[in-house]
Design an enzyme around this catalytic site. Structure first.
Site, PDB file in Angstrom:
ATOM      1  N   ASN A  43      -7.551  48.823  19.241  1.00 51.27           N
ATOM      2  CA  ASN A  43      -7.974  49.693  20.340  1.00 51.27           C
ATOM      3  C   ASN A  43      -7.764  51.170  19.993  1.00 51.27           C
ATOM      4  O   ASN A  43      -7.850  52.026  20.863  1.00 51.27           O
ATOM      5  CB  ASN A  43      -7.210  49.342  21.626  1.00 51.27           C
ATOM      6  CG  ASN A  43      -5.713  49.587  21.495  1.00 51.27           C
ATOM      7  OD1 ASN A  43      -5.222  49.951  20.430  1.00 51.27           O
ATOM      8  ND2 ASN A  43      -4.990  49.392  22.579  1.00 51.27           N
ATOM      9  N   HIS A  70      -4.964  52.542  18.772  1.00 51.60           N
ATOM     10  CA  HIS A  70      -3.610  53.093  18.919  1.00 51.60           C
ATOM     11  C   HIS A  70      -2.970  53.372  17.557  1.00 51.60           C
ATOM     12  O   HIS A  70      -3.328  52.767  16.549  1.00 51.60           O
ATOM     13  CB  HIS A  70      -2.718  52.197  19.797  1.00 51.60           C
ATOM     14  CG  HIS A  70      -2.227  50.936  19.150  1.00 51.60           C
ATOM     15  ND1 HIS A  70      -1.713  49.897  19.880  1.00 51.60           N
ATOM     16  CD2 HIS A  70      -2.152  50.540  17.857  1.00 51.60           C
ATOM     17  CE1 HIS A  70      -1.332  48.935  19.063  1.00 51.60           C
ATOM     18  NE2 HIS A  70      -1.592  49.300  17.829  1.00 51.60           N
TER      19      HIS A  70
HETATM   20  P1  PGA Z   1      -1.514  45.164  12.486  1.00 51.64           P
HETATM   21  O1  PGA Z   1      -1.230  46.209  13.626  1.00 51.64           O
HETATM   22  O2  PGA Z   1      -1.094  45.816  11.214  1.00 51.64           O
HETATM   23  O3  PGA Z   1      -0.664  43.981  12.833  1.00 51.64           O
HETATM   24  O4  PGA Z   1      -2.977  44.872  12.525  1.00 51.64           O
HETATM   25  C1  PGA Z   1      -1.578  47.535  13.454  1.00 51.64           C
HETATM   26  C2  PGA Z   1      -1.243  48.281  14.703  1.00 51.64           C
HETATM   27  O5  PGA Z   1      -1.308  47.676  15.794  1.00 51.64           O
HETATM   28  O6  PGA Z   1      -0.922  49.474  14.630  1.00 51.64           O
END
Ligand code: PGA
Length: 256
Positions: A136, A138
């Protein structure tokens, strides 16, 4: 901004790890900003391997993690403290007292945010901030919304974030609803930001973040403003930027 596209995960992990190794060799007392989640696991494995080979030492380094869940016991396997111990800290020579992670169990979370912010300020600038990217948009737990925060704060996790992180827990309900996270000010003060994004499922969001309008609805879009942003993508995540030429890492200055 520099975008590097790698043919496979192995090369991406090695390149990201080597960026950190080179920094520590040049500046052994560097301050590192560290991320958790699925993305950095392979990078930490490469760093641990480089340490075992005697290529790098963390003995004089300082680290600051981006965030920690609120309310998970520190020894819970999915607390970010446990994650960091498991994937990196127990494999290297970083002194424990310089491995900073917010305390998500502090009785007074506001005070904990202030304490973390003060530590960050006392450390001066982070030399290199390693970041992943949420589906999303973030960064850390700076979630999309109508406003963003500069300082360390308690964030309410976006439903999409809880959904994405449910894979690490026994059930989606177990994913904490809140976290203590570094704010965008702390992240932006870093001399260099290394954003690592993997997987076709993040192709749209990374493209939007790096080429779309700057908006609080996509916190990572603000990274476009950072003077030294290095982006490392695998081919899946790079799909919307066009095809990389075959071969090794493709250093690209600016967007393709
Ligand atoms: P992920 O998460 O590395 O588990 O995809 C990234 C994030 O949410 O910043």
């Amino acid at each position: 901004m520099k975008i590097h596209v790698f043919a496979n995960e192995e090369e991406l992990h090695e390149a990201a790890a080597q960026t950190i190794v080179r920094l520590l060799r040049r500046k052994p007392d560097a301050v590192l900003g560290l991320a958790t989640g699925g993305t950095p696991v392979g990078i930490y494995a490469k760093l641990a391997a480089a340490f075992r080979r005697g290529e790098v030492s963390f003995a004089r380094a300082t680290t600051f993690n981006l965030d920690e869940y609120v309310g998970l016991p520190p020894d819970h396997p999915e607390s970010y403290r446990s994650y960091m111990e498991r994937h990196l800290f127990r494999h290297i020579d970083l002194p424990q007292e310089r491995a900073h992670i917010p305390d998500g169990n502090a009785a007074d979370l506001e005070r904990e945010c202030e304490r973390y912010e003060r530590l960050l300020q006392e450390a001066g600038r982070i030399d290199l901030m390693l970041l992943g990217l949420g589906h999303n948009g973030h960064i850390g737990f700076n979630e999309p919304g109508r406003q963003l925060h500069s300082r360390t704060h308690v964030a309410v996790l976006h439903p999409k974030t809880r959904e994405a992180n449910a894979r690490f827990f026994r059930s989606p309900e177990e994913v904490p609803a809140r976290a203590v996270t570094m704010g965008l000010g702390g992240i932006f003060k870093a001399v260099t930001i290394l954003l690592v994004v993997k997987g076709a499922d993040k192709a749209d969001i990374v493209h939007r973040a790096l080429t779309g309008p700057l908006t609080t609805e996509c916190p990572a879009s603000l990274l476009q403003l950072h003077p030294d942003l290095v982006v490392m993508l695998d081919e899946g995540a790079a799909a919307r930027f066009g095809r990389p030429a075959p071969g090794e890492a493709q250093p690209v200055n600016g967007l393709r």
